[in-house]
Design a protein around this motif. Structure first.
Motif, mmCIF file in Angstrom:
data_model
loop_
_atom_site.group_PDB
_atom_site.id
_atom_site.type_symbol
_atom_site.label_atom_id
_atom_site.label_comp_id
_atom_site.label_asym_id
_atom_site.label_seq_id
_atom_site.Cartn_x
_atom_site.Cartn_y
_atom_site.Cartn_z
ATOM 1 N N GLU A 198 -41.293 26.610 21.206
ATOM 2 C CA GLU A 198 -40.041 26.631 20.621
ATOM 3 C C GLU A 198 -39.105 25.771 21.826
ATOM 4 O O GLU A 198 -37.954 25.349 20.968
ATOM 5 C CB GLU A 198 -39.674 27.910 20.186
ATOM 6 N N LEU A 199 -39.022 25.989 23.142
ATOM 7 C CA LEU A 199 -38.021 25.583 23.898
ATOM 8 C C LEU A 199 -38.190 24.098 24.041
ATOM 9 O O LEU A 199 -37.056 23.307 23.759
ATOM 10 C CB LEU A 199 -38.249 25.925 25.260
ATOM 11 N N ILE A 200 -39.405 23.591 23.916
ATOM 12 C CA ILE A 200 -39.462 21.956 23.859
ATOM 13 C C ILE A 200 -39.073 21.350 22.524
ATOM 14 O O ILE A 200 -38.503 20.561 22.321
ATOM 15 C CB ILE A 200 -41.006 21.348 24.097
ATOM 16 N N TRP A 201 -39.214 22.136 21.291
ATOM 17 C CA TRP A 201 -38.996 21.883 19.875
ATOM 18 C C TRP A 201 -37.436 21.778 19.835
ATOM 19 O O TRP A 201 -36.869 21.051 19.546
ATOM 20 C CB TRP A 201 -39.546 22.659 19.222
ATOM 21 N N ALA A 202 -36.756 22.767 20.450
ATOM 22 C CA ALA A 202 -35.152 22.821 20.543
ATOM 23 C C ALA A 202 -34.780 21.702 21.377
ATOM 24 O O ALA A 202 -33.780 20.845 20.907
ATOM 25 C CB ALA A 202 -34.661 24.228 21.034
ATOM 26 N N ALA A 203 -35.282 21.503 22.341
ATOM 27 C CA ALA A 203 -34.808 20.175 23.349
ATOM 28 C C ALA A 203 -35.015 18.970 22.663
ATOM 29 O O ALA A 203 -34.294 18.129 22.816
ATOM 30 C CB ALA A 203 -35.516 20.428 24.824
ATOM 31 N N SER A 204 -36.160 18.896 21.798
ATOM 32 C CA SER A 204 -36.448 17.601 21.028
ATOM 33 C C SER A 204 -35.403 17.288 20.177
ATOM 34 O O SER A 204 -34.615 16.229 19.980
ATOM 35 C CB SER A 204 -37.858 17.626 20.628
ATOM 36 N N TRP A 205 -34.901 18.376 19.325
ATOM 37 C CA TRP A 205 -33.839 18.220 18.490
ATOM 38 C C TRP A 205 -32.491 18.149 19.013
ATOM 39 O O TRP A 205 -31.521 17.138 18.419
ATOM 40 C CB TRP A 205 -33.747 19.422 17.464
ATOM 41 N N LEU A 206 -32.228 18.575 20.017
ATOM 42 C CA LEU A 206 -30.945 18.506 20.809
ATOM 43 C C LEU A 206 -30.738 16.902 21.499
ATOM 44 O O LEU A 206 -29.642 16.278 21.169
ATOM 45 C CB LEU A 206 -30.741 19.335 22.004
ATOM 46 N N PHE A 207 -31.968 16.164 21.821
ATOM 47 C CA PHE A 207 -32.080 15.146 22.278
ATOM 48 C C PHE A 207 -31.691 14.140 20.974
ATOM 49 O O PHE A 207 -30.863 13.159 20.876
ATOM 50 C CB PHE A 207 -33.301 14.570 22.775
ATOM 51 N N MET A 208 -32.398 14.340 20.000
ATOM 52 C CA MET A 208 -32.033 13.720 18.638
ATOM 53 C C MET A 208 -30.525 13.830 18.126
ATOM 54 O O MET A 208 -30.026 12.785 17.851
ATOM 55 C CB MET A 208 -32.953 14.172 17.257
ATOM 56 N N ALA A 209 -30.082 14.762 18.222
ATOM 57 C CA ALA A 209 -28.559 14.944 17.880
ATOM 58 C C ALA A 209 -27.762 14.424 18.957
ATOM 59 O O ALA A 209 -26.425 13.947 18.548
ATOM 60 C CB ALA A 209 -28.140 16.419 17.592
ATOM 61 N N THR A 210 -27.990 14.525 20.272
ATOM 62 C CA THR A 210 -26.953 14.090 21.270
ATOM 63 C C THR A 210 -27.452 12.687 22.127
ATOM 64 O O THR A 210 -26.503 11.966 22.695
ATOM 65 C CB THR A 210 -27.015 15.068 22.425
#
Length: 491
Positions: free
Chosen positions: A226-238
């Protein structure tokens, strides 16, 4: 034999994916908790849970009931929200007139998650005492069981539920950026804060909340994904390099993550074929594989390699296939609500096929070559099976086709609506309704049930909840699948 059946079913499709898409989104209106808007289309549902959080002075009104019960489990709710957002991000143009309803479905959840994460160092993980709720067969509008709020904090962390909420907020921020920039910015800002909390104060909500979440939605695979998943989406968004660096730096934790055993329930096997509300492994690899232009080609290649392994884990003719298939061609994994695997893995197959097309690549599984077209074909077989191309000629989506489940395991659907029966129906008044052989009085249009067994058999019974209960996390990835196929069939 299975491959031949799969190919045969694919050739006789002819489904109305646009109609199925509209209904798959409509289903979420039937799962709403809170004060319903004037635009509510499933009008047999009424307001419910209007005092959620009031006992501790917090507004936790809103969100979704996960399935046929009346608890708000935020862990699977957040993953369903992430998948709705990913569906819109990938297939926005194909959604047409259903796009506003898809955005409404996402916003109904993210408005609630903004409430659930408003206090620094605290994330609300659930509303509703699950044992009393599951004991009572009550309409959401009649609930009189405890609406206990459960939270994780700096002292009692819950990295998986917090990180999944961060992922949902970040993914949704992408969706709303072009239509409501202020709301998008609010979601992204909160996603960053919640992710930082989840990462800094590490621990599982299995331990912090305990029996309130286990055995209902235990985190079996650990919170690292979940931590890596969230970081992946934060990268996609930022597009901020720090988030990508986090994904790269922590991939080894995901690679060698061992599935936990809780309450003597065995878990394990190929993590490459795992994707759902608990395990994000395959989703991370497919999502990260999009970043093939990143400078660190070794890790980029690892994402692609792992995404290829995912394909080889589910492809029916692959020599390294990990999943099973029914005689009628249904992808099958052990456990309840099996169609959650068919919808989630089909979504990934379609998305990865699109990435492969852009890169002009195929996947090699031993001596079997899988083209992007073949991946799409496998996904289409799963979608068509759900919509009625199966040995029973039965749609597993309520309201779609001429034959579909009539007695789903769902409290609100199975009990008379307030319009028909305005008097309170108490906790112990359920038997005549639950045990009735009559169809449910309220049609939960678009709901996809857990589905048949591995021999393609289905018992249309409320009591067989493993097969007859619908869930948000079955429908959420199916929205993207149906949008894709709708786009392919339109002129």
């Amino acid at each position: 034999m299975v491959l031949m059946a799969v190919m045969a079913v694919s050739e006789v499709s002819g489904h109305d994916y646009g109609d199925a898409l509209s209904k798959s989104i409509l289903f979420f209106e039937g799962q709403r908790s809170g004060k319903l808007p004037s635009s509510q289309r499933l009008t047999w549902r009424k307001d419910s849970g209007l005092q959620d959080g009031a006992e501790i002075g917090v507004d936790l009104v809103g969100g979704y009931y996960d399935a046929g019960d009346n608890v708000k489990f935020n862990f699977p709710m957040a993953w369903s929200t992430t998948m709705l957002a990913w569906s819109v991000s990938e297939f926005r143009k194909q959604m047409g007139q259903d796009l506003p309803h898809a955005l409404d479905a996402i916003r109904w959840a993210t408005d609630y998650f903004l409430k659930a994460t408003i206090e620094p160092g605290l994330v609300y993980a659930q509303v509703g005492e699950p044992y009393s709720d599951h004991y009572c067969w009550e309409r959401p509008e009649d609930m009189d069981t405890p609406r206990t709020p459960y939270s994780v904090s700096t002292e009692s962390p819950g990295s998986e539920v917090s990180a999944e909420i961060a992922a949902a907020l970040a993914a949704a921020s992408l969706v709303f950026r072009s239509v409501d920039r202020g709301y998008s910015d609010q979601l992204l800002s909160r996603a960053k804060t919640v992710f930082e909390f989840a990462d800094k104060y590490r621990g599982s909500y299995n331990d912090s909340i305990g029996s309130a979440v286990c055995p209902f939605y235990c985190d079996y695979s650990g919170y690292e994904d979940e931590l890596i998943w969230a970081a992946s989406w934060l990268f996609m968004a930022t597009k901020e390099p720090d988030y990508w660096n986090y994904v790269v730096a922590n991939m080894d934790n995901l690679q060698y993550c061992k599935f936990k055993t809780i309450n003597s329930l065995p878990n394990g096997g190929s993590s490459f074929a795992e994707f759902g509300w608990d395990s994000k492994h395959a989703g991370i690899n497919v999502l990260a594989s999009k970043q093939i232009v990143m400078e660190d080609s070794n890790y980029t290649n690892l994402f692609v390699l792992n995404a290829d392994r995912f394909v080889c884990s589910v492809l029916p003719e692959s020599p390294t296939k990990y999943v099973k298939y029914s005689p009628g061609g249904l992808l099958f994994k052990e456990g309840g609500s099996n169609l959650q695997h068919g919808t989630a893995l089909s979504f990934l197959l379609i998305v990865y096929a699109r990435y492969l097309n852009r890169a002009n690549r195929d996947v090699q599984c031993g001596d079997v070559k899988a083209t992007p077209g073949r991946l799409i074909q496998v996904a289409r077989v799963q979608a068509d099976y759900i919509l009625g191309s199966n040995p029973l000629n039965m749609s597993y989506m309520v309201g779609y086709g001429g034959k579909f489940p009539q007695r789903i395991h769902h409290r609100g659907s199975s009990l008379p609506s307030l319009d028909e029966h305005p008097q309170h129906i108490g906790c112990k008044d359920w038997e005549p309704y639950f045990e009735s052989s009559s169809p449910n009085p309220n049609q939960l249009t678009g709901a996809v049930v857990g589905g048949p067994d591995i021999e393609d058999r289905y018992n249309d019974s409320r009591a067989h909840f493993v097969h007859s209960e619908p869930t948000t996390y079955i429908n959420a990835p199916l929205v993207g699948v149906l949008a894709f196929f709708k786009g392919r069939t339109e002129p």
